[in-house]
Design a protein around this motif. Structure first.
Motif, PDB file in Angstrom:
ATOM      1  N   UNK B 281       0.844  -1.181   0.000  1.00 47.04           N
ATOM      2  CA  UNK B 281       0.000   0.000   0.000  1.00 47.04           C
ATOM      3  C   UNK B 281       0.884   1.237   0.000  1.00 47.04           C
ATOM      4  N   UNK B 282       0.525   2.203  -0.815  1.00 45.18           N
ATOM      5  CA  UNK B 282       1.345   3.407  -0.945  1.00 45.18           C
ATOM      6  C   UNK B 282       0.637   4.566  -0.261  1.00 45.18           C
ATOM      7  N   UNK B 283       1.382   5.297   0.516  1.00 48.69           N
ATOM      8  CA  UNK B 283       0.824   6.454   1.204  1.00 48.69           C
ATOM      9  C   UNK B 283       0.335   7.475   0.185  1.00 48.69           C
ATOM     10  N   UNK B 284      -0.867   7.967   0.369  1.00 46.85           N
ATOM     11  CA  UNK B 284      -1.409   8.983  -0.538  1.00 46.85           C
ATOM     12  C   UNK B 284      -1.213  10.356   0.103  1.00 46.85           C
ATOM     13  N   UNK B 285      -0.179  11.042  -0.325  1.00 48.65           N
ATOM     14  CA  UNK B 285       0.068  12.381   0.182  1.00 48.65           C
ATOM     15  C   UNK B 285       0.438  13.247  -1.005  1.00 48.65           C
ATOM     16  N   UNK B 286       0.311  14.556  -0.857  1.00 46.03           N
ATOM     17  CA  UNK B 286       0.755  15.433  -1.933  1.00 46.03           C
ATOM     18  C   UNK B 286       2.269  15.575  -1.790  1.00 46.03           C
ATOM     19  N   UNK B 287       2.988  15.088  -2.793  1.00 44.56           N
ATOM     20  CA  UNK B 287       4.448  15.073  -2.720  1.00 44.56           C
ATOM     21  C   UNK B 287       5.013  16.469  -2.494  1.00 44.56           C
ATOM     22  N   UNK B 288       4.390  17.453  -3.135  1.00 45.71           N
ATOM     23  CA  UNK B 288       4.927  18.810  -3.040  1.00 45.71           C
ATOM     24  C   UNK B 288       4.853  19.347  -1.603  1.00 45.71           C
ATOM     25  N   UNK B 289       3.839  18.907  -0.852  1.00 42.00           N
ATOM     26  CA  UNK B 289       3.728  19.336   0.545  1.00 42.00           C
ATOM     27  C   UNK B 289       4.908  18.795   1.361  1.00 42.00           C
ATOM     28  N   UNK B 290       5.231  17.538   1.108  1.00 39.92           N
ATOM     29  CA  UNK B 290       6.378  16.928   1.792  1.00 39.92           C
ATOM     30  C   UNK B 290       7.660  17.666   1.418  1.00 39.92           C
ATOM     31  N   UNK B 291       7.766  17.973   0.139  1.00 36.66           N
ATOM     32  CA  UNK B 291       8.984  18.586  -0.377  1.00 36.66           C
ATOM     33  C   UNK B 291       9.186  19.999   0.188  1.00 36.66           C
ATOM     34  N   UNK B 292       8.099  20.736   0.254  1.00 37.29           N
ATOM     35  CA  UNK B 292       8.168  22.109   0.756  1.00 37.29           C
ATOM     36  C   UNK B 292       8.576  22.108   2.234  1.00 37.29           C
ATOM     37  N   UNK B 293       8.006  21.185   2.994  1.00 39.31           N
ATOM     38  CA  UNK B 293       8.385  21.077   4.408  1.00 39.31           C
ATOM     39  C   UNK B 293       9.856  20.685   4.537  1.00 39.31           C
ATOM     40  N   UNK B 294      10.310  19.841   3.628  1.00 47.36           N
ATOM     41  CA  UNK B 294      11.708  19.412   3.635  1.00 47.36           C
ATOM     42  C   UNK B 294      12.660  20.577   3.312  1.00 47.36           C
ATOM     43  N   UNK B 295      12.224  21.445   2.420  1.00 50.43           N
ATOM     44  CA  UNK B 295      13.003  22.639   2.089  1.00 50.43           C
ATOM     45  C   UNK B 295      13.153  23.522   3.342  1.00 50.43           C
ATOM     46  N   UNK B 296      12.045  23.707   4.038  1.00 44.51           N
ATOM     47  CA  UNK B 296      12.078  24.538   5.246  1.00 44.51           C
ATOM     48  C   UNK B 296      13.007  23.932   6.301  1.00 44.51           C
ATOM     49  N   UNK B 297      12.868  22.636   6.506  1.00 42.04           N
ATOM     50  CA  UNK B 297      13.735  21.933   7.472  1.00 42.04           C
ATOM     51  C   UNK B 297      15.204  22.074   7.105  1.00 42.04           C
ATOM     52  N   UNK B 298      15.492  21.938   5.817  1.00 43.39           N
ATOM     53  CA  UNK B 298      16.878  21.997   5.363  1.00 43.39           C
ATOM     54  C   UNK B 298      17.478  23.367   5.664  1.00 43.39           C
ATOM     55  N   UNK B 299      16.670  24.394   5.481  1.00 44.66           N
ATOM     56  CA  UNK B 299      17.144  25.743   5.784  1.00 44.66           C
ATOM     57  C   UNK B 299      17.360  25.897   7.282  1.00 44.66           C
ATOM     58  N   UNK B 300      16.360  25.459   8.041  1.00 44.06           N
ATOM     59  CA  UNK B 300      16.426  25.621   9.501  1.00 44.06           C
ATOM     60  C   UNK B 300      17.584  24.838  10.108  1.00 44.06           C
ATOM     61  N   UNK B 301      17.755  23.593   9.638  1.00 42.56           N
ATOM     62  CA  UNK B 301      18.799  22.737  10.212  1.00 42.56           C
ATOM     63  C   UNK B 301      20.140  22.867   9.502  1.00 42.56           C
ATOM     64  N   UNK B 302      20.194  23.689   8.488  1.00 46.95           N
ATOM     65  CA  UNK B 302      21.412  23.834   7.676  1.00 46.95           C
ATOM     66  C   UNK B 302      21.942  22.468   7.212  1.00 46.95           C
TER      67      UNK B 302
END
Lengths: 336, 336, 336, 336
Positions: B281-302
Motif C-alpha cells: 500500500x502506498x501512502x497517498x500524500x501530496x508530494x509537493x507538501x512533503x517537499x516544501x516542508x523538507x526545504x524549510x527543514x533543510x534551511x532551519x537545520x542547515x
C-alpha cells in the motif's frame, strides 16, 4: 507434391513437420535429428516419415525436393549451402545465419541455381502483422514516423547468442515488413549481468532514410512479459499487444500537426487530434500453416516468397551492425 | 517562519504558492510574474500576498528569505544566481539549468554563502518512489541490475527543449535517487519529425560503474500514455506503473541465478525463480507538501536537502551528455 | 491398477481418457461412444483401448472396475445406476443428474454397495481454488461474508438446459467447497431472449445460515468473457480472475469494522482497513490429472473423495431450487 | 437570470454552488446550512452569496426563483414541498424522496403550480451515458435485451439507507434513460453483515415488458472498485467501464442469431457474430455544468427537463419495490 526433409526436431521442429504434413502441396519424407530417441518420437507421431541421424543422407535423398532447417543458428550456413548445392529448395529458421557474408553467399547460391530460399519469419504470416501491413500499405496510417517494440520477459537464457540475436529477429522482421523505409544505420547498447555471458538486456535504435526511427528493447531479465509495439503514423497510430488475444491491434485516430505561421517563423501552431479507437477483428489462423503453403506456392510458381533470403539477410545485417555498435556502447554503425 | 518569494505563476506556480502557504514553517510574501492579469489572480486567491512584475524587486525584498523559481529553464541560471547573491535560499524548478557549467556555478555560489539550494524533483517525494528507495536501501531487491523507464504520450510539444530535456528529468532524478551506482557514460538517439523542431521521440542509455544499465524512452508522439518503470534487482524486481493508482508498485519475487560448473566452464546451470507478487500500500500524500516542508527543514537545520543542487547538477550532466550523444546518432559521451 | 471404462468421447472425453491413461494407478480398457468414427479416433490415439457402441457391454466387462460417464446430463442417472448395480465405481460428469431425487438414488446405491461415486467438479482440483480453500480454512480471510461470481461470455447456446445448469455448476461446486456455511434457500431470476429456448441470462442468490450470501451471474449473451469471483471475508478478501494467468488470485488486506458506542447505540464507529495486496504464486498443474489420481486413491483407500456424490447432490439441489425460483421471478425456494 | 438558493453545503453542495455560479443563466443568492462554520466557508469562496441556517428564510426570499436541495434524503420531501408551495422551481438531489407517495405528491404540486421539478441524476448528462443513449436511439444496438450493472467498492457505509438506495439510483436512472422498455416487476436480495445495519451487499433484478431484463449489483464490501455496465442488444453490445478514462465505452459488433428450421422445430441454427470493436471518443465535460444549464433552459422554456420529477419517481418506485422484495428474500414485487 513437394517432398520435404526436415533437419532438427527440437522445440520448433514438431510444429514444422505437422504443418508440412497437413499442407496439401507438401509431404514430409524424412526427419533428421542427432538424438535417436527423438527419431522414435517422430516415428510414433508420423508413422510414414523416415528418420536419420545423418544430415547428408537427408539432403541427398533423391525424393527430397526441399530441406527445412530448424537447428541452432551456428549450423544454418553449412546445412543450407549443402542443401542448395544438392539442388534442394531451402526453408531456414531465423536468424538466417551468423554473418551477413554467409547470408549473401546463400542468396547467391540459391539465385544461381534458381532455387527457392525462404526464411522462417513466422510473425509476418500472423493475423495482427498482416493487418498492420494492410493499414500501412492502404495509407491508413499516413507517413510512418517510428516503430517501437518491447519484447521482454524472464528467460530463457541463451549462451551462444545475446538477447538481440535471440529476440530481436522477430521485431526486425516485422519492422522491415511494415516500415516502407530503408534502414541506414544502427546504434545499440546492452549489458551482461553474468560474467562471460552474452548481453541479456539490450536496446537497439534503427535509423531509416527519411525521418523515421526504429527502436527495440529486448530483455531476458524482466519480471513481466511484454510484447508491445507502437507504429506511429502521421494520420493514425497502431498499438500491437501480442499478449492480448481480444485487443491485439488497436488503431488510434490520434496525431499532431504542426503548421508554421508564414509571417513569423517562430510562431508555430500545434494541433492535436484525438479521435476514436478501432479494434479490428483479427483472423485466428496458425501462421505457420499459411507460411508453409506460401513456401510451396513460391516453389511451384517460381516466385520469391514474402520472407525470402533477401529479407533474412536484411535482418542479419542489422543484427551484425547492432552487435558491433553494442561493443562500442552505442556508437552507430552504418548499413552498407 | 521562512518568508518566500515565488517567481513565475504559470502551470506549476499556483501549486507552489498553495503549498508554501499551507506549510507551517513558510509563508509566501510576494509573487512575481510578467503578466499583470496573473498577479490579479494571485491576489484573488491569496489576498495577503504581494505581486510584482520585477524580479529584482522580489529578490531584493528584505522580508524574503528564500526565492522559488518556476520560470522557463532558460532563465533559471540568472535568476537563481541573483537570488543567491542577494543572500536568499533558492528552490529551483527542474531541469536546474541549461548547462552543467551553470549548475556548477550555482552550487559554488550557494556553498560559498552557506545557502540552501534545492531542485524541485517532486517525484522523489512521492509515495511510490519513497517505497522503491526503501526497498533498494533495505536490500530487498538485492543488487540493482537495470533501470528501465518509459514516459510517453501525445504532447505537449515544446519548441525550446527536446523531449529528453522535457520528460527525462523525472526519470533521471528517480534513477539517480534509487540506483546506488555512479553513471559514467551516456548514449542517446532520437528523431525530430517536424523540420526545425527539437527531437520529439528519443531514447537514452545510461552506463553505470559496475554492470548496471539504465534506459529511458521519452516520446511526445505516442497514441497511448505510458509511465512504466522496471527496476531489476538480483533478488527481486519492481514494476512501477505511475498510472495505476491501485497497483502503482508491484514487487516480483522473480530472478535468475547462474551457477557455473567448476569442472566444465561450458556447463552452466541457470535457475529461474518465480514466486509471489506483493503490492504494498502506498501512502497517498501530496508530494509537493512533503517537499516544501523538507526545504524549510533543510534551511532551519542547515542540512543538505535530498534533492540539492548536486542532485540537480547530476541530472543536467546526463541531459547535456545525452544531447551531445543524440547529435552523433548514439555515440557515447563520458560523464566526467 | 484400476481398470477404467469411459462412456462418451465428445468434448471432454479425450481429456478423461488421456489422464486416466497417464495416471499410474489407472488404465483405460474400453471407450463407448455411439459414433463409430469417434471410436476409430480413439483407436488411432490409444491403440490398446477397446471401443464399443454398447454401454451395457462396457459396463458389464469383468475387467472394468470403474465407469467414467461423460455423456449428456439426461443420460447420467440411468448409466450411473446401471454401473453401480454392476458393482462398478463411478466417475460422473457434472451436473450429476437432472433431479435431486436421481442424485439421492445414486448416493443410496453407491453407499449400499460400498462403491466410490465421484462427480467431476474439476475446478476443485485447480491451483487457484485450492489456494482459496487454503486461505479460508487457514483463517486468513476471517469469517466468510459473501461469495460473488460472474461467469459470462458469448455462447455456446444449449437447448436442453438453461444457462444456470450449464455454467453455474462450476461456481456452485467452488462455492460449496470454500464457503463453510450451509445453504438454506435460493432465489433466481432470468430471461430467455429466444422463443422456446431456455434462459440464456440468469442470476442466482444463495442464502446461507448465518449472514453469508452467495450470488452467481451466468450469461451466454455477453460481448466480453468474464470469470470473476469475489470472496469477502471479515479479515481479508480474495479476487479470483480465472482469465488472468499471472494474477489469478489476489488477496486484499481490506475490510470494514463496525464498533458500536456502548453509551449511545446510535453512534457507530466504522473503521476501514486498506492494506497491502498479495498475489500468491499458483501451482500450474492439470487439475484433471490431480482429480483422476484422487479418484484412484479414494477407491484404493475406501475414503470418500473431495467431490463425492454428496457434493454433486448439493449442486443439483441448488440448481433444482434455482429453476423453480426462476420460474416464479425470484420467489425464494427453501433447500430441505 | 434565474436566482438560486441552495440548501445543504456538504459533499455535493460546493459543486452545485460553483456550477450555478458559473452558468450564465443562473446566479446563487443564498446558501443554507445548519453549520455556521460551513457558511463561513461559503462566504470565503463566494463573497457575494448570503448564508443562513434557516431553510424557511431561504425558501421565502423574494429574490430566489429556484431552490436546490442537497440534504439527506429524509428531508427532501418537506423541503421540496415547502419550496414548491412558495412558488419556487426545485432541483432535488437523488434519490428524490423516501417513498413513492412523497414523489407523487411533489409531482402533483409542481404540475399544479406550473413549476419545474428536476432531479439531479447527474450521470444522464455525462458523455458516456449520452453516447449510449445515442447508440440505442439511433438503432445501432438493435433491440435491447438486457442491462447489467455492477457498482461495488469498499464504501462509505450509510446507516439510514441500504446499499441499494445509496448506489443503485445511479444505475436505475441510467437504465431508465437508455432502456426503451417499461419496468413491470422487481426482485431483490441482500445481506447486512453488521447487526442492526441496513443491507450492505445487494442484488436487484428488474423485469421489463417484453423480453428485456435488468440487474444491478451494489456492494459496500468489495475489495475492488468496479463500475461496469453491459448493455446487450440484438445487433451490437456496449461495455461501459466508468473507471477507464480512455476506453469508457466499447461497442462490440457481437451477437447471436437463432434461426429455426421450419421443417423441424427441434433443429435450430445458432449463428454467432464476432466483429470489430469500436471505442468512440467521449466528450470530456463536467456533467453538472450541462445539467445546470438544462435546468435553467427548462425553466425559461417551460419544458420538462430530461430528469424531471417523473424520472425521479420512476427510480423511487423501483427502489421501494426492491426494499420490499429484499425483505422477502427475492419474492418479486409488481410495479403499478
Amino acid at each position: 507434391m513437394i517432398n520435404i526433409g526436415v533437419i532438427g526436431y527440437g522445440y520448433w521442429g514438431p510444429n514444422l513437420v505437422r504443418n508440412f504434413q497437413q499442407c496439401k502441396s507438401t509431404s514430409v519424407k524424412c526427419v533428421c535429428d542427432m538424438h535417436k530417441s527423438v527419431l522414435e518420437r517422430v516415428k510414433a507421431t508420423h508413422p510414414g516419415v523416415d528418420g536419420t541421424v545423418w544430415t547428408e543422407e537427408l539432403i541427398n535423398r533423391p525424393d527430397v525436393d526441399a530441406v527445412v532447417i530448424a537447428t541452432p543458428v551456428s549450423t544454418h550456413f553449412d546445412l543450407a549451402l549443402d542443401a542448395l548445392k544438392a539442388g534442394k529448395h531451402v526453408f531456414l529458421e531465423k536468424p538466417m545465419t551468423q554473418t551477413v557474408e554467409q547470408s549473401e553467399r546463400l542468396l547467391e547460391e540459391a539465385e544461381k541455381r534458381n532455387l527457392t530460399l525462404m526464411v522462417d519469419h513466422t510473425f509476418i504470416y500472423t493475423g495482427p502483422v498482416r493487418k498492420i501491413h494492410e493499414l500501412v500499405t492502404g495509407g491508413d496510417l499516413g507517413e510512418i514516423l517510428y516503430y517501437d517494440s518491447v519484447r521482454i520477459n524472464l528467460g530463457l537464457f541463451q549462451h551462444d547468442v545475446d538477447v538481440l540475436w535471440d529476440l530481436a529477429p522477430h521485431d526486425l522482421a516485422i519492422m522491415q515488413h511494415v516500415v516502407p523505409h530503408k534502414p541506414v544505420a544502427v546504434s545499440a547498447t546492452g549489458m551482461s549481468h553474468f560474467d562471460g555471458e552474452p548481453e541479456n538486456t539490450a536496446y537497439m535504435t534503427i535509423f531509416f532514410d527519411g525521418n523515421c526511427i526504429g527502436h527495440i528493447h529486448a530483455n531476458w531479465m524482466s519480471p513481466v512479459k511484454i510484447r508491445h509495439t507502437l507504429v506511429g503514423g502521421s494520420k493514425q497510430m497502431v498499438v500491437y499487444n501480442d499478449l492480448d488475444p481480444n485487443e491485439t491491434i488497436k488503431v488510434y485516430n490520434k496525431g499532431v500537426t504542426i503548421n508554421r505561421n508564414r509571417e513569423s517563423v517562430r510562431e508555430m501552431l500545434v494541433s492535436y487530434r484525438s479521435g476514436d479507437v478501432h479494434i479490428p477483428q483479427i483472423e485466428r489462423i496458425e501462421a505457420l500453416a499459411v507460411e508453409v503453403a506460401h513456401f510451396a506456392e513460391s516453389i511451384e510458381n517460381k516466385t520469391p516468397p514474402l520472407t525470402d533470403g533477401k529479407a533474412g539477410l536484411d535482418v542479419v545485417r542489422i543484427l551484425e551492425a547492432a552487435t558491433e555498435a553494442m561493443g562500442m556502447q552505442g556508437r552507430p554503425v552504418e548499413l552498407t
